[in-house]
Design a protein around this motif. Structure first.
Motif, PDB file in Angstrom:
ATOM      1  N   ASN A 256      78.161  98.547  45.741  1.00  9.83           N
ATOM      2  CA  ASN A 256      77.311  97.807  44.801  1.00  9.83           C
ATOM      3  C   ASN A 256      77.523  98.270  43.367  1.00  9.83           C
ATOM      4  O   ASN A 256      77.610  97.451  42.433  1.00  9.83           O
ATOM      5  CB  ASN A 256      75.843  97.957  45.187  1.00  9.83           C
ATOM      6  N   THR A 257      77.613  99.578  43.177  1.00 11.97           N
ATOM      7  CA  THR A 257      77.857 100.106  41.835  1.00 11.97           C
ATOM      8  C   THR A 257      79.206  99.649  41.319  1.00 11.97           C
ATOM      9  O   THR A 257      79.345  99.276  40.134  1.00 11.97           O
ATOM     10  CB  THR A 257      77.806 101.645  41.841  1.00 11.97           C
ATOM     11  N   HIS A 258      80.205  99.633  42.181  1.00 16.73           N
ATOM     12  CA  HIS A 258      81.544  99.199  41.774  1.00 16.73           C
ATOM     13  C   HIS A 258      81.516  97.747  41.317  1.00 16.73           C
ATOM     14  O   HIS A 258      82.132  97.384  40.309  1.00 16.73           O
ATOM     15  CB  HIS A 258      82.523  99.367  42.937  1.00 16.73           C
TER      16      HIS A 258
ATOM     17  N   LEU B 237      86.956 108.808  52.552  1.00 16.41           N
ATOM     18  CA  LEU B 237      87.011 107.888  51.421  1.00 16.41           C
ATOM     19  C   LEU B 237      86.362 106.543  51.754  1.00 16.41           C
ATOM     20  O   LEU B 237      85.706 105.940  50.906  1.00 16.41           O
ATOM     21  CB  LEU B 237      88.464 107.671  50.996  1.00 16.41           C
ATOM     22  N   SER B 238      86.543 106.075  52.975  1.00 14.13           N
ATOM     23  CA  SER B 238      85.943 104.794  53.371  1.00 14.13           C
ATOM     24  C   SER B 238      84.424 104.854  53.261  1.00 14.13           C
ATOM     25  O   SER B 238      83.782 103.901  52.802  1.00 14.13           O
ATOM     26  CB  SER B 238      86.352 104.432  54.800  1.00 14.13           C
ATOM     27  N   LYS B 239      83.834 105.972  53.692  1.00 11.67           N
ATOM     28  CA  LYS B 239      82.383 106.129  53.587  1.00 11.67           C
ATOM     29  C   LYS B 239      81.943 106.170  52.126  1.00 11.67           C
ATOM     30  O   LYS B 239      80.927 105.582  51.752  1.00 11.67           O
ATOM     31  CB  LYS B 239      81.952 107.400  54.310  1.00 11.67           C
ATOM     32  N   ILE B 240      82.725 106.862  51.293  1.00 13.96           N
ATOM     33  CA  ILE B 240      82.404 106.947  49.868  1.00 13.96           C
ATOM     34  C   ILE B 240      82.470 105.563  49.230  1.00 13.96           C
ATOM     35  O   ILE B 240      81.581 105.160  48.472  1.00 13.96           O
ATOM     36  CB  ILE B 240      83.354 107.922  49.158  1.00 13.96           C
TER      37      ILE B 240
ATOM     38  N   TYR C   3      89.353 108.543  44.242  1.00 13.28           N
ATOM     39  CA  TYR C   3      90.140 107.383  43.861  1.00 13.28           C
ATOM     40  C   TYR C   3      89.555 106.142  44.533  1.00 13.28           C
ATOM     41  O   TYR C   3      89.117 106.179  45.680  1.00 13.28           O
ATOM     42  CB  TYR C   3      91.602 107.558  44.284  1.00 13.28           C
ATOM     43  N   GLY C   4      89.563 105.035  43.801  1.00 17.53           N
ATOM     44  CA  GLY C   4      89.000 103.801  44.331  1.00 17.53           C
ATOM     45  C   GLY C   4      87.516 103.667  44.110  1.00 17.53           C
ATOM     46  O   GLY C   4      86.912 102.664  44.501  1.00 17.53           O
ATOM     47  N   ASN C   5      86.888 104.668  43.487  1.00 15.54           N
ATOM     48  CA  ASN C   5      85.453 104.641  43.263  1.00 15.54           C
ATOM     49  C   ASN C   5      85.128 104.032  41.897  1.00 15.54           C
ATOM     50  O   ASN C   5      86.009 103.831  41.059  1.00 15.54           O
ATOM     51  CB  ASN C   5      84.877 106.051  43.354  1.00 15.54           C
TER      52      ASN C   5
END
Length: 319
Positions: free
Chosen positions: A133-135, A124-127, A183-185
């Motif tokens: 930037n998109t987030h 998840l950290s890598k994702i 999640y978190g993305n």
């Protein structure tokens, strides 16, 4: 080609039905009837939409739920958990569990679950890093729709210790739009933007109603690409869904709740701290069921900082 919106809604309904009926026979005919498709058509559409066969989905959800129970309820026999999630015997359960997670249920309880969770965190950290930037771009888009979001000054938590309360929440009927992914993305705030625009078109934003974010899966167990999150708004009994919009009842019951105040990319981390640090001190443990974010009458979005507040609520049972 993306699935038709109404097909997506039907498939979502089937997956939610699977979660609610794990102990029951979940055969093709039964689930096709839930989707209102013929069995042959449903089998093909389900695979095209989800990327897995119906049997694979049922087995995966049974194993993921059992993995959570093995850790949350160490006093419960693995054989009992196996039967409660729909496996015919402890032997069948152990073979399926070992094939999916690479370890036996016993080894999972003895610490392998922590290794699995750590690998998920790294993934998840890598994702999240690749999506940063998109987030940020999506977070800025909230400022361009001030008529949809109540605005005001909101103070960030700034590392304040979590105060956890045990509350009884009522069942709530909601309309929802689903996001499937990590999640978190950025997919989740993108879904909220689309959902808020739909709510505005349907006259559901004024006067403002309580809104909910619903996380159906445990990100430490479920693959990031298969995690389900629903953006929801409370609706009355006369509301009828259409297109990709579905209707569901958020389960009532006992929840551990804490306040969150921060930016969109901080919610996922707050959930992790809540479950790991805040919840164990309450004398309760996680129960099956979705984790819910409540955006109530006091919800506000700070246009200057991007900070907002909500309640994080996880279903619990006494230890």
């Amino acid at each position: 080609m993306p699935a038709h919106p109404s097909t997506v809604s039907r498939i979502n309904r089937v997956i939610d039905y699977i979660d609610a009926h794990l102990t029951e026979p979940l055969d093709l005919q039964t689930l096709a009837a839930v989707a209102h498709f013929s069995p042959w058509h449903f089998h093909r559409v389900f695979h095209e939409t989800t990327g897995e066969t119906l049997a694979q989905c049922v087995r995966r959800r049974r194993l993921e739920v059992s993995a959570g129970r093995l850790v949350a309820a160490p006093e419960m026999a693995a054989s009992r958990i196996a039967l409660e999630v729909g496996f015919g015997s402890a032997e069948v359960f152990t073979r399926a569990f070992s094939a999916h997670f690479g370890v036996t249920p016993t080894a999972w309880r003895r610490g392998a679950s922590r290794d699995w969770a750590e690998s998920r965190w790294r993934q998840l950290s890598k994702i999240h890093q690749a999506d940063r930037n998109t987030h940020q771009e999506v977070a800025l888009a909230f400022k361009h729709d001030p008529e949809l979001w109540p605005t005001g000054s909101v103070e960030p938590a700034q590392g304040d210790p979590m105060e956890v309360q045990i509350r009884t929440l009522p069942e709530v009927r909601v309309a929802y739009m689903r996001c499937v992914g990590p999640y978190g993305n950025s997919g989740i705030p993108k879904t909220w933007l689309r959902f808020a625009a739909w709510c505005e078109q349907q006259g559901l934003m004024q006067p403002r109603r309580t809104m909910y974010g619903v996380a159906h899966d445990n990100p430490m167990v479920t693959s990031p690409q298969q995690c389900r999150y629903d953006a929801c708004v409370e609706v009355g009994p006369g509301f009828l869904p259409h297109g990709e919009i579905g209707v569901q009842a958020l389960p009532g019951g006992r929840y551990a709740c804490t306040r969150f105040s921060g930016a969109t990319d901080e919610v996922d981390g707050a959930w992790g701290r809540f479950m790991i640090e805040g919840l164990p001190a309450t004398g309760y443990r996680p129960d099956d069921g979705p984790r819910i974010e409540i955006y109530g009458a006091d919800f506000a979005f700070d246009e200057k900082t991007g900070v907002f507040s909500c309640e994080l609520c996880a279903p619990v049972v006494p230890v």
